[in-house]
Motif scaffolding. Structure first.
Motif, PDB file in Angstrom:
ATOM      1  N   MET A 242      52.024  48.564  55.045  1.00  0.00           N
ATOM      2  CA  MET A 242      52.158  49.147  53.710  1.00  0.00           C
ATOM      3  C   MET A 242      51.380  48.322  52.676  1.00  0.00           C
ATOM      4  SD  MET A 242      53.779  51.722  54.455  1.00  0.00           S
ATOM      5  CE  MET A 242      54.291  52.619  53.023  1.00  0.00           C
ATOM      6  N   THR A 243      51.461  46.999  52.803  1.00  0.00           N
ATOM      7  CA  THR A 243      50.734  46.137  51.862  1.00  0.00           C
ATOM      8  C   THR A 243      49.239  46.428  51.933  1.00  0.00           C
ATOM      9  OG1 THR A 243      52.353  44.407  52.256  1.00  0.00           O
ATOM     10  CG2 THR A 243      50.339  43.750  51.151  1.00  0.00           C
ATOM     11  N   ARG A 244      48.732  46.565  53.157  1.00  0.00           N
ATOM     12  CA  ARG A 244      47.308  46.825  53.331  1.00  0.00           C
ATOM     13  C   ARG A 244      46.910  48.101  52.601  1.00  0.00           C
ATOM     14  NH1 ARG A 244      44.099  49.913  56.656  1.00  0.00           N
ATOM     15  NH2 ARG A 244      42.048  49.024  57.074  1.00  0.00           N
ATOM     16  N   SER A 245      47.706  49.163  52.783  1.00  0.00           N
ATOM     17  CA  SER A 245      47.282  50.423  52.163  1.00  0.00           C
ATOM     18  C   SER A 245      47.465  50.396  50.642  1.00  0.00           C
ATOM     19  CB  SER A 245      47.982  51.620  52.810  1.00  0.00           C
ATOM     20  OG  SER A 245      49.267  51.766  52.300  1.00  0.00           O
ATOM     21  N   PHE A 246      48.514  49.725  50.142  1.00  0.00           N
ATOM     22  CA  PHE A 246      48.674  49.602  48.687  1.00  0.00           C
ATOM     23  C   PHE A 246      47.522  48.786  48.099  1.00  0.00           C
ATOM     24  CE2 PHE A 246      53.542  49.735  49.368  1.00  0.00           C
ATOM     25  CZ  PHE A 246      53.529  51.114  49.352  1.00  0.00           C
ATOM     26  N   LEU A 248      44.483  48.314  49.329  1.00  0.00           N
ATOM     27  CA  LEU A 248      43.219  49.061  49.353  1.00  0.00           C
ATOM     28  C   LEU A 248      43.153  50.006  48.166  1.00  0.00           C
ATOM     29  CD1 LEU A 248      42.601  49.935  53.105  1.00  0.00           C
ATOM     30  CD2 LEU A 248      41.296  48.415  51.626  1.00  0.00           C
ATOM     31  N   GLU A 249      44.296  50.645  47.889  1.00  0.00           N
ATOM     32  CA  GLU A 249      44.342  51.577  46.771  1.00  0.00           C
ATOM     33  C   GLU A 249      44.050  50.841  45.461  1.00  0.00           C
ATOM     34  OE1 GLU A 249      48.067  53.716  46.453  1.00  0.00           O
ATOM     35  OE2 GLU A 249      47.521  54.211  44.401  1.00  0.00           O
ATOM     36  N   GLN A 250      44.681  49.683  45.278  1.00  0.00           N
ATOM     37  CA  GLN A 250      44.489  48.946  44.022  1.00  0.00           C
ATOM     38  C   GLN A 250      43.070  48.400  43.895  1.00  0.00           C
ATOM     39  OE1 GLN A 250      46.470  49.043  41.498  1.00  0.00           O
ATOM     40  NE2 GLN A 250      47.961  50.197  42.652  1.00  0.00           N
ATOM     41  N   LEU A 251      42.497  47.948  45.015  1.00  0.00           N
ATOM     42  CA  LEU A 251      41.151  47.361  44.941  1.00  0.00           C
ATOM     43  C   LEU A 251      40.103  48.399  44.546  1.00  0.00           C
ATOM     44  CD1 LEU A 251      41.092  44.849  47.931  1.00  0.00           C
ATOM     45  CD2 LEU A 251      41.185  44.358  45.492  1.00  0.00           C
ATOM     46  N   GLY A 252      40.455  49.678  44.702  1.00  0.00           N
ATOM     47  CA  GLY A 252      39.520  50.724  44.313  1.00  0.00           C
ATOM     48  C   GLY A 252      39.638  51.124  42.848  1.00  0.00           C
ATOM     49  N   GLN A 253      40.588  50.476  42.128  1.00  0.00           N
ATOM     50  CA  GLN A 253      40.813  50.860  40.731  1.00  0.00           C
ATOM     51  C   GLN A 253      39.780  50.219  39.802  1.00  0.00           C
ATOM     52  OE1 GLN A 253      43.443  52.938  39.764  1.00  0.00           O
ATOM     53  NE2 GLN A 253      43.768  53.223  41.947  1.00  0.00           N
ATOM     54  N   GLU A 254      39.610  50.832  38.654  1.00  0.00           N
ATOM     55  CA  GLU A 254      38.607  50.351  37.697  1.00  0.00           C
ATOM     56  C   GLU A 254      38.934  48.980  37.117  1.00  0.00           C
ATOM     57  OE1 GLU A 254      36.694  52.722  34.824  1.00  0.00           O
ATOM     58  OE2 GLU A 254      35.501  53.199  36.595  1.00  0.00           O
ATOM     59  N   TYR A 255      40.243  48.695  36.917  1.00  0.00           N
ATOM     60  CA  TYR A 255      40.570  47.421  36.290  1.00  0.00           C
ATOM     61  C   TYR A 255      40.144  46.245  37.160  1.00  0.00           C
ATOM     62  CZ  TYR A 255      44.701  46.996  39.270  1.00  0.00           C
ATOM     63  OH  TYR A 255      45.529  46.890  40.344  1.00  0.00           O
ATOM     64  N   ILE A 256      39.935  46.522  38.449  1.00  0.00           N
ATOM     65  CA  ILE A 256      39.438  45.475  39.347  1.00  0.00           C
ATOM     66  C   ILE A 256      37.977  45.164  38.999  1.00  0.00           C
ATOM     67  CG2 ILE A 256      38.837  45.006  41.766  1.00  0.00           C
ATOM     68  CD1 ILE A 256      41.783  44.713  41.194  1.00  0.00           C
ATOM     69  N   ILE A 257      37.213  46.219  38.684  1.00  0.00           N
ATOM     70  CA  ILE A 257      35.826  45.989  38.249  1.00  0.00           C
ATOM     71  C   ILE A 257      35.835  45.185  36.955  1.00  0.00           C
ATOM     72  CG2 ILE A 257      33.664  47.107  37.587  1.00  0.00           C
ATOM     73  CD1 ILE A 257      34.502  49.490  39.261  1.00  0.00           C
ATOM     74  N   HIS A 273      45.371  40.057  39.649  1.00  0.00           N
ATOM     75  CA  HIS A 273      45.281  41.430  39.166  1.00  0.00           C
ATOM     76  C   HIS A 273      45.812  42.468  40.154  1.00  0.00           C
ATOM     77  CE1 HIS A 273      43.345  40.975  35.259  1.00  0.00           C
ATOM     78  NE2 HIS A 273      42.906  39.850  35.761  1.00  0.00           N
ATOM     79  N   ALA A 274      45.226  42.524  41.339  1.00  0.00           N
ATOM     80  CA  ALA A 274      45.626  43.578  42.282  1.00  0.00           C
ATOM     81  C   ALA A 274      47.056  43.363  42.778  1.00  0.00           C
ATOM     82  CB  ALA A 274      44.646  43.631  43.445  1.00  0.00           C
ATOM     83  N   ALA A 275      47.397  42.109  43.155  1.00  0.00           N
ATOM     84  CA  ALA A 275      48.693  41.858  43.780  1.00  0.00           C
ATOM     85  C   ALA A 275      49.852  42.239  42.866  1.00  0.00           C
ATOM     86  CB  ALA A 275      48.802  40.399  44.203  1.00  0.00           C
ATOM     87  N   ARG A 276      49.683  42.038  41.564  1.00  0.00           N
ATOM     88  CA  ARG A 276      50.780  42.378  40.657  1.00  0.00           C
ATOM     89  C   ARG A 276      51.042  43.868  40.658  1.00  0.00           C
ATOM     90  NH1 ARG A 276      49.968  38.536  35.395  1.00  0.00           N
ATOM     91  NH2 ARG A 276      51.802  39.551  34.532  1.00  0.00           N
ATOM     92  N   ASN A 277      49.996  44.647  40.897  1.00  0.00           N
ATOM     93  CA  ASN A 277      50.196  46.090  40.959  1.00  0.00           C
ATOM     94  C   ASN A 277      50.700  46.531  42.323  1.00  0.00           C
ATOM     95  OD1 ASN A 277      49.140  47.539  38.382  1.00  0.00           O
ATOM     96  ND2 ASN A 277      47.749  45.843  38.724  1.00  0.00           N
ATOM     97  N   VAL A 278      50.324  45.770  43.357  1.00  0.00           N
ATOM     98  CA  VAL A 278      50.801  46.087  44.707  1.00  0.00           C
ATOM     99  C   VAL A 278      52.307  45.837  44.784  1.00  0.00           C
ATOM    100  CG1 VAL A 278      50.742  45.283  47.099  1.00  0.00           C
ATOM    101  CG2 VAL A 278      48.613  45.705  45.875  1.00  0.00           C
ATOM    102  N   LEU A 279      52.748  44.813  44.043  1.00  0.00           N
ATOM    103  CA  LEU A 279      54.157  44.428  44.068  1.00  0.00           C
ATOM    104  C   LEU A 279      55.072  45.598  43.695  1.00  0.00           C
ATOM    105  CD1 LEU A 279      55.639  41.827  44.599  1.00  0.00           C
ATOM    106  CD2 LEU A 279      55.669  41.370  42.163  1.00  0.00           C
TER     107      LEU A 279
END
Lengths: 355, 285
Positions: A242-246, A248-257, A273-279
């Motif tokens: 589940m962590t992997r798929s969450f 991947l989803e977050q890493l594709g978001q614009e705020y990561i750019i 950045h990403a991990a806080r949203n995955v949480l």
């Protein structure tokens, strides 16, 4: 009634003052918890009535005379209207009385107080293993998507997912206890240590530490490590996936750019950045997996002779010990509700949008 | 005018399992401390050009160029670590929609302070002061309150002003604005643009303004590049855009409605397959 000026201001806007608002939200949550709890009790009550088991017969035995049977029935309140019976049932439960187990001849409350800590201990360590290893593994797999390390992590997860847990348990015992001798065998503790430390929490790991008995603590650790690892492996498989798929989803978001444009390191981009949203969604996943383990994993408990709530309820069910079954169900249900409530609160803490 | 950025023969390719998509095909241009507009339709490669300058094309995408220099520094020769010191600090980028480009679970003030602290050795308190100043500079009335707000609590226009504050706080030399007003209401577009313009002028920065809005670019920029199918097909001074000669540019201009000259039927842009094959032009000055 006098109205203070600041109160009046709030009323004029049509909004209650902030502390009242959070208080009423809390009350709302509590009400829904209470309603769920009553629903749960109604279900256990109905289970107790529809099961083709005569509770009177279970008490008086088959050879009792009709008079005794009738008298017992009255004494148990079974001649009263069903709604009154439910009311009496609720009264008993809220006063902490779950009835007496016919199998152990002890109050069910006492039995559960003995078996539940064993499960709690096992499930907590398993969840810790699953989370502490599963989350970093899932993150790593997502960051290295498609590379060798990702493939290995996914294979490890798939293996944990698809292997029957009793096979893993038996193989684990064979290899690590039988052949290598790295861990202790079934049971919570070696026999000669049994009953030495006073039971405070019922969890041997905690109780032995409280009593300052290091030997007993390490003995208990050597017993719990294998079943906890096997259950932990199972939750690791789920959590890492589940962590992997969450992730991947977050890493594709614009705020990561955006984060990368700022010139942040990959570590900061991922963990700050990403991990806080995955949480946010991960809390639910971990909570559910923990709650599942707290129901008691019958197979693991049987293989490792672990006196937990899973094997307690199963044994009770097989010998028609209805008080124990209903009591066990109530406790498991209450734990489930409690963990859901807790994860809701955590959710609000990490996601400002949910407040 | 001294050259701030020079790009020569820039390519961006995406390798799929069956085919290679070429998003940018040999783009060359230079930029001084001026405002350069890049216009073109969706998929013409304008956004990818912006990201390639920051070397932020992620796999399966890849970029290559004969030359990519910022103020004499060869960006292609830098390690990833050295490149990170360029990003934010020397070159920054504002993206289209603040709803997606701000981290939803981090307070906006902290996001601005983070951008500052990524390149300046200052403590939290100092970064906070700087972030508040920057919020003030983008004309946010109550910076203290906004600092502690989360992105979902601010409007689109305010979100984009926060983005501008975040990207300008390390005082970069070059700002790439990738459709910065496309997601905003028309009423706040001009306001956001004015704020950006003022700050860019004050700090004497170079600006690459990527847009599909011809009129906006013509009025806002000094010079315009017109991109089509990954190439620069035409370049001209912004105020002479209406004199553009390339049939694609002419077609784009003709398809715009004009309030003083209403036509019964707007022209439809006819694309010529030959444009794709033509080599691009070098827009270096």
């Amino acid at each position: 009634m006098t109205v203070l000026p600041h109160e009046e201001k709030h009323r004029r806007r049509g909004q209650p003052p902030p502390f009242l608002a959070s208080l009423s939200r809390l009350a709302g949550t509590m009400l829904s918890v209470l309603l769920t709890m009553i629903g749960l009790l109604a279900i256990t009550f109905i289970i107790g009535r529809v099961m083709p088991i005569d509770p009177v017969l279970a008490v008086v035995g088959e050879r009792a005379s009709p008079e005794i049977y009738e008298a017992t029935r009255k004494a148990m309140g079974l001649d009263r209207p069903i709604i009154v019976q439910f009311g009496l049932y609720l009264r008993d439960i809220f006063s902490g009385d779950l009835g007496t187990s016919t199998l152990t001849a002890r109050p069910v409350t006492e039995d559960i107080a003995r078996v539940f800590p064993a499960t709690l201990e096992l499930a907590t360590i398993a969840t810790l293993i699953g989370t502490l290893l599963g989350v970093p593994m899932g993150v790593l797999a997502a960051v290295k998507q498609g590379r060798l390390v990702d493939q290995i992590i996914r294979l490890v997860g798939l293996f944990g997912y698809s292997m029957p847990i009793f096979w893993l348990g038996l193989m684990g015992l064979l290899v690590f206890y039988g052949i290598l001798g790295w861990v202790s065998g079934p049971g919570r503790i070696d026999v000669y240590y049994d009953g030495i430390v006073p039971s405070v929490t019922g969890m041997i790991l905690v109780d032995s530490l409280l009593a300052g008995e290091r030997d007993i603590f390490w003995n208990a650790v050597s017993h719990i490590v294998l079943p906890a690892s096997i259950l932990g492996y199972y939750s690791l498989a789920y959590i890492s996936r589940m962590t992997r798929s969450f992730m991947l989803e977050q890493l594709g978001q614009e705020y990561i750019i955006t984060a990368r444009v700022k010139g942040l390191s990959e570590w900061a981009v991922i963990w700050r950045h990403a991990a806080r949203n995955v949480l946010v969604p991960l809390i639910t996943v971990i909570a559910l997996s923990y709650a599942n383990l707290l129901e008691g994993s019958v197979l693991t408990e049987v293989i490792f002779a672990w006196p937990g709530i899973g094997s307690y309820i199963t044994t009770a069910l097989l010998s028609a010990d209805m008080n124990a079954v209903m009591g066990g169900t109530i406790v498991v249900g209450a734990v489930f509700i409690g963990i859901n409530l807790f994860s809701d609160l955590l959710y609000k803490l990490v996601d400002p949008r949910a407040r | 005018m001294s050259t701030l950025l020079s790009v020569e023969d820039l390519w961006v390719r995406f390798r799929g399992p069956n085919r290679v998509v070429e998003a940018v095909r040999g783009v060359s241009f230079t930029l001084g401390r001026e405002r350069l507009g890049i216009v073109g339709e969706s998929g013409s490669g304008k956004s990818m050009t912006g990201r390639a300058i920051l070397r932020l094309i992620r796999p399966p995408g890849e970029m290559s160029a004969r030359r990519l220099e910022l103020d004499g520094t060869d960006l292609l020769a830098l390690t990833e670590r050295q490149m990170r010191a360029i990003r934010g600090h020397r070159i920054s980028m504002i993206m289209q929609d603040p709803k997606f480009s701000l981290n939803p679970v981090v307070r906006v003030g902290e996001q601005i302070a983070e951008a500052y602290r990524a390149h300046a050795r200052v403590d939290r308190r100092e970064a906070r002061v700087r972030a508040l100043e920057m919020l003030h500079a983008v004309q946010i009335r109550d910076p203290e309150r906004v600092y502690d707000a989360y992105p979902h609590e601010v409007s689109g226009g305010m979100g984009q002003r926060i983005m501008i504050a975040m990207m300008l706080v390390p005082e970069p030399d070059l700002l790439i604005a990738d459709e910065p007003t496309s997601a905003l209401d028309v009423t706040v577009q001009m306001q956001v643009l004015a704020i950006m313009d003022k700050l860019v002028r004050e700090k004497g920065m170079g600006l690459i303004f990527i847009s599909h809005d011809l009129n906006l670019v013509a009025s806002f920029c000094d010079r315009v590049l017109i991109m089509y199918a990954g190439r620069i097909v035409e370049t001209c001074e912004a105020k002479r855009l209406h004199e553009a000669r390339h049939p694609y540019t002419r077609g784009l201009l003709a398809s715009l409605p004009q309030i003083d000259k209403p036509v019964p039927r707007l022209a439809v842009l006819e694309r010529d397959a030959a444009w794709r094959k033509q080599g691009g032009i070098d827009a270096s000055v």
